[in-house]
Design a protein around this motif. Structure first.
Motif, PDB file in Angstrom:
ATOM      1  N   TYR A  49       2.451  14.436  -6.054  1.00  0.00           N
ATOM      2  CA  TYR A  49       1.460  15.325  -5.937  1.00  0.00           C
ATOM      3  C   TYR A  49       1.750  16.184  -7.292  1.00  0.00           C
ATOM      4  CZ  TYR A  49      -0.743  19.923  -5.205  1.00  0.00           C
ATOM      5  OH  TYR A  49      -1.277  21.219  -5.502  1.00  0.00           O
ATOM      6  N   ARG A  83       0.742  -1.301  -0.029  1.00  0.00           N
ATOM      7  CA  ARG A  83       0.111   0.060  -0.086  1.00  0.00           C
ATOM      8  C   ARG A  83       0.930   1.316  -0.145  1.00  0.00           C
ATOM      9  NH1 ARG A  83      -5.273   0.021   1.501  1.00  0.00           N
ATOM     10  NH2 ARG A  83      -4.912   1.898   3.289  1.00  0.00           N
ATOM     11  N   ASP A 129      -3.581   8.795  -3.448  1.00  0.00           N
ATOM     12  CA  ASP A 129      -4.929   8.896  -3.010  1.00  0.00           C
ATOM     13  C   ASP A 129      -4.733   8.663  -1.530  1.00  0.00           C
ATOM     14  OD1 ASP A 129      -6.053   9.534  -5.426  1.00  0.00           O
ATOM     15  OD2 ASP A 129      -7.300   7.674  -5.594  1.00  0.00           O
ATOM     16  N   ARG A 130      -3.964   7.543  -0.991  1.00  0.00           N
ATOM     17  CA  ARG A 130      -3.925   7.435   0.150  1.00  0.00           C
ATOM     18  C   ARG A 130      -2.974   8.530   1.221  1.00  0.00           C
ATOM     19  NH1 ARG A 130      -4.327   2.462  -1.728  1.00  0.00           N
ATOM     20  NH2 ARG A 130      -1.990   1.782  -2.414  1.00  0.00           N
ATOM     21  N   TYR A 141       0.126  16.054   4.758  1.00  0.00           N
ATOM     22  CA  TYR A 141       0.403  16.062   3.148  1.00  0.00           C
ATOM     23  C   TYR A 141      -0.474  17.048   2.594  1.00  0.00           C
ATOM     24  CZ  TYR A 141       1.025  13.935  -1.577  1.00  0.00           C
ATOM     25  OH  TYR A 141       1.504  13.750  -2.798  1.00  0.00           O
ATOM     26  N   ARG A 142      -1.730  17.119   3.121  1.00  0.00           N
ATOM     27  CA  ARG A 142      -2.564  18.234   2.410  1.00  0.00           C
ATOM     28  C   ARG A 142      -2.117  19.657   2.662  1.00  0.00           C
ATOM     29  NH1 ARG A 142      -6.980  14.677   3.839  1.00  0.00           N
ATOM     30  NH2 ARG A 142      -7.277  16.014   5.722  1.00  0.00           N
ATOM     31  N   SER A 159      -2.950  11.405   0.268  1.00  0.00           N
ATOM     32  CA  SER A 159      -3.748  12.648   0.105  1.00  0.00           C
ATOM     33  C   SER A 159      -4.731  12.718   1.268  1.00  0.00           C
ATOM     34  CB  SER A 159      -4.640  12.840  -0.963  1.00  0.00           C
ATOM     35  OG  SER A 159      -3.859  12.656  -2.169  1.00  0.00           O
ATOM     36  N   GLU A 160      -4.879  11.553   2.069  1.00  0.00           N
ATOM     37  CA  GLU A 160      -5.836  11.544   3.265  1.00  0.00           C
ATOM     38  C   GLU A 160      -5.097  11.742   4.349  1.00  0.00           C
ATOM     39  OE1 GLU A 160      -6.871   7.131   3.406  1.00  0.00           O
ATOM     40  OE2 GLU A 160      -7.986   7.471   1.460  1.00  0.00           O
ATOM     41  N   ARG A 161      -3.646  12.348   4.308  1.00  0.00           N
ATOM     42  CA  ARG A 161      -3.108  12.553   5.531  1.00  0.00           C
ATOM     43  C   ARG A 161      -2.922  14.242   5.699  1.00  0.00           C
ATOM     44  NH1 ARG A 161      -0.439   7.869   6.937  1.00  0.00           N
ATOM     45  NH2 ARG A 161       0.834   8.807   8.594  1.00  0.00           N
ATOM     46  N   GLN A 162      -3.319  14.801   6.961  1.00  0.00           N
ATOM     47  CA  GLN A 162      -3.659  16.102   6.871  1.00  0.00           C
ATOM     48  C   GLN A 162      -2.187  16.902   6.513  1.00  0.00           C
ATOM     49  OE1 GLN A 162      -6.349  17.991   7.274  1.00  0.00           O
ATOM     50  NE2 GLN A 162      -4.840  19.575   6.900  1.00  0.00           N
TER      51      GLN A 162
END
Ligand SMILES: N[C@@H](CCC(=O)N[C@@H](CS)C(=O)NCC(=O)O)C(=O)O
Length: 212
Positions: free
Chosen positions: A175, A156, A195-196, A203-204, A198-201
């Protein structure tokens, strides 16, 4: 190890500074960041060169300890403050993580950076189309290797099924890759990994920002 505030020198839109910001946030390390490099300048001046003779960003100061080279900084932060976080548990998986960190510096970076500069930092009339085509080809080849790795291992993340230090350097670039105004081959495994992330704050906050 108690976390003291560290100082990070470097503009926040630098890919190499972003690795350090992302890592700090993942580990809950408090920091102060000073704008330097790019439009802010200062990185070729004596006081900065005394810390970092390369005149590049990032550099960190952790108490009296000064360190430059983004991947080395990330490794240091995980070693000093991670308490096992972000480090895969076996020697093989740690080597895998390190390998993908090194591969970003030696292979993906040199391929994609000219493409990024051409498309994001160069006005259309000044672009060297032949050089950009070549960069695109090399970048596609490099991402294909990573796609194949994810396909083969069914991992993953790059060094196993958990997010680790090995995801940080290439995670910054995936990204940017998906934002570039180009036609991309289908990379379903890379897309799933992106996508995984992108779920991490963190990272965002630090990576998914406008490219300049
Ligand atoms: N290998 C170095 C490369 C550092 C580097 O090239 N930094 C770029 C920004 S991503 C830089 O300082 N460019 C000059 C500038 O921003 O003025 C690292 O990983 O830290």
């Amino acid at each position: 190890m108690e976390k003291q505030r560290i100082k990070i020198w470097g503009r926040k839109d630098s890919s190499n500074v972003q690795k350090v910001l992302w890592c700090c946030d993942e580990l809950g390390i408090p920091f102060d960041r000073i704008d330097i490099g790019g439009r802010f300048g200062g990185n070729k001046e004596k006081p900065y060169l005394a810390m970092n003779p390369n005149g590049l960003v990032p550099t960190i100061e952790d108490g009296t300890f000064i360190l430059w080279e983004s991947n080395s900084i990330v490794r240091y932060l995980v070693d000093r403050y991670g308490q096992g976080k972000l480090l895969p548990s076996t020697p093989e998986a740690r080597a895998d993580a390190n390998r993908w960190m090194d591969w970003q510096l030696t292979t993906l970076g040199p391929a994609i950076v000219p493409l990024f500069w051409g498309l994001v930092r160069t006005p259309p009339e000044k672009r060297d189309q032949a050089a950009m085509n070549q960069a695109l080809e090399k970048t596609n080849e490099a991402w294909t290797m990573l796609e194949d790795h994810l396909e083969k291992t069914k991992n993953r993340y790059l060094a196993g099924n958990a997010f680790s230090i090995g995801d940080i350097p290439l995670g910054v670039w995936i990204y940017r890759w998906f934002q570039l105004p180009i036609e991309r081959p289908e990379f379903p495994k890379l897309k799933g990994w992106y996508d995984r992330l992108s779920e991490r704050q963190p990272y965002r906050t630090h990576i998914m920002i406008p490219m300049t």
